[in-house]
Write a protein that holds these residues in place. Structure first.
Motif, mmCIF file in Angstrom:
data_model
loop_
_atom_site.group_PDB
_atom_site.id
_atom_site.type_symbol
_atom_site.label_atom_id
_atom_site.label_comp_id
_atom_site.label_asym_id
_atom_site.label_seq_id
_atom_site.Cartn_x
_atom_site.Cartn_y
_atom_site.Cartn_z
ATOM 1 N N GLU A 32 0.838 -1.211 0.000
ATOM 2 C CA GLU A 32 0.000 0.000 0.000
ATOM 3 C C GLU A 32 0.869 1.256 0.000
ATOM 4 O OE1 GLU A 32 -3.730 1.960 2.500
ATOM 5 O OE2 GLU A 32 -2.405 0.508 3.471
ATOM 6 N N LYS A 33 1.928 1.250 0.785
ATOM 7 C CA LYS A 33 2.826 2.406 0.836
ATOM 8 C C LYS A 33 3.493 2.636 -0.526
ATOM 9 C CE LYS A 33 3.947 2.050 5.771
ATOM 10 N NZ LYS A 33 5.019 1.796 6.753
ATOM 11 N N SER A 37 2.926 5.928 -2.903
ATOM 12 C CA SER A 37 4.103 6.699 -3.320
ATOM 13 C C SER A 37 4.166 6.797 -4.845
ATOM 14 C CB SER A 37 5.365 6.033 -2.777
ATOM 15 O OG SER A 37 6.520 6.698 -3.240
ATOM 16 N N ALA A 38 3.805 5.701 -5.518
ATOM 17 C CA ALA A 38 3.835 5.684 -6.985
ATOM 18 C C ALA A 38 2.822 6.661 -7.578
ATOM 19 C CB ALA A 38 3.557 4.277 -7.499
ATOM 20 N N ILE A 39 1.687 6.802 -6.902
ATOM 21 C CA ILE A 39 0.655 7.728 -7.388
ATOM 22 C C ILE A 39 1.169 9.162 -7.380
ATOM 23 C CG2 ILE A 39 -1.582 8.756 -6.767
ATOM 24 C CD1 ILE A 39 -2.470 5.959 -5.876
ATOM 25 N N LYS A 40 2.020 9.499 -6.416
ATOM 26 C CA LYS A 40 2.550 10.863 -6.311
ATOM 27 C C LYS A 40 3.755 11.107 -7.216
ATOM 28 C CE LYS A 40 1.179 11.130 -1.434
ATOM 29 N NZ LYS A 40 1.673 11.267 -0.035
ATOM 30 N N SER A 41 4.298 10.052 -7.816
ATOM 31 C CA SER A 41 5.499 10.184 -8.637
ATOM 32 C C SER A 41 5.242 11.007 -9.893
ATOM 33 C CB SER A 41 6.005 8.790 -9.036
ATOM 34 O OG SER A 41 7.091 8.890 -9.923
ATOM 35 N N GLU A 42 6.247 11.810 -10.277
ATOM 36 C CA GLU A 42 6.131 12.629 -11.491
ATOM 37 C C GLU A 42 6.252 11.785 -12.755
ATOM 38 O OE1 GLU A 42 8.948 15.767 -11.365
ATOM 39 O OE2 GLU A 42 8.059 16.764 -9.632
ATOM 40 N N LEU A 68 -6.480 1.788 -5.736
ATOM 41 C CA LEU A 68 -5.160 2.387 -5.956
ATOM 42 C C LEU A 68 -4.580 1.965 -7.310
ATOM 43 C CD1 LEU A 68 -3.463 2.005 -2.450
ATOM 44 C CD2 LEU A 68 -4.497 4.051 -3.447
ATOM 45 N N LEU A 69 -4.800 0.702 -7.660
ATOM 46 C CA LEU A 69 -4.288 0.217 -8.944
ATOM 47 C C LEU A 69 -4.968 0.900 -10.117
ATOM 48 C CD1 LEU A 69 -2.751 -1.918 -7.319
ATOM 49 C CD2 LEU A 69 -3.367 -3.561 -9.091
ATOM 50 N N LYS A 70 -6.272 1.203 -9.949
ATOM 51 C CA LYS A 70 -6.981 1.912 -11.032
ATOM 52 C C LYS A 70 -6.385 3.301 -11.238
ATOM 53 C CE LYS A 70 -11.530 3.223 -12.731
ATOM 54 N NZ LYS A 70 -11.017 4.478 -13.313
#
Length: 204
Positions: A32-33, A37-42, A68-70
């Motif tokens: 989950e972490k 974190s990946a969602i916030k990545s540029e 989250l995966l979506k």
């Protein structure tokens, strides 16, 4: 004989094992972490790429965190679309700049200079690519015609100079005086020589 364990060496060995692909599987909470974190990545990544890099099972992530995966999937697809848009804009800019060059170059030469494949130029900007091709062909054709005219004029001048001096203007004599003797390997210049000789009354 007793051996003293070097804790730093053990840690380094364990770290190398993990680095070389023997990573332990992450727990759901750790996954989950990673996902958040990946969602916030540029620079978005695909779920499979994340799973491979971080050492977790993609199927486990799908079972526990579908929402989250979506988001990750949507971000990655949007990122890929934007990359394509940016690449199209870059390709078009390069082609427009190429068309503005005082001396045209071929599409192949542009590809070599930029590192962008011919296939990509044609796929993303077919009309501009064709204009670059046509412009280069026209330039080469005009250049060839100018060269033919220049050499033809030189042949005529040499023939006239020989004629006026009372010498027979044979091809061998013209070759001695012309700047590029090898031009007579081309039929077009042999025919021009004969045609101009005919205008002076020589029957060739």
């Amino acid at each position: 004989k007793m051996f003293k364990i070097n804790e730093q060496k053990v840690f380094n060995f364990t770290w190398r094992l993990q680095k070389n692909g023997n990573k332990r599987k992450l727990s759901p909470n750790e996954i989950e972490k990673v996902l958040k974190s990946a969602i916030k990545s540029e620079v978005p990544k695909s779920i499979n790429q994340l799973a491979k890099e971080e050492g977790f099972c993609a199927e486990t992530a799908r079972n526990h965190y579908p929402e989250l995966l979506k988001i990750i999937k949507d971000n990655y697809e949007s990122y890929k679309r934007n990359l394509i848009i940016m690449k199209k804009l870059e390709v078009k800019r390069l082609l427009i700049d190429c068309l503005a060059m005082p001396i045209p170059i071929s599409l192949s030469e542009l590809s070599n200079r930029t590192g962008i494949s011919l296939k990509m130029f044609r796929r993303y900007a077919p009309n501009l690519s064709q204009r670059v091709i046509d412009r280069n062909k026209e330039y080469k054709r005009d250049l060839r015609n100018r060269n033919i005219k220049m050499i033809s004029v030189e042949i005529e001048k040499i023939i006239l100079d020989l004629y006026k001096s009372g010498k027979y203007p044979s091809i061998s004599e013209v070759k001695k005086r012309i700047s590029k003797p090898n031009v007579f390997r081309q039929e077009i210049f042999i025919q021009h020589y004969k045609k101009f000789m005919n205008t002076l009354g020589y029957d060739l």
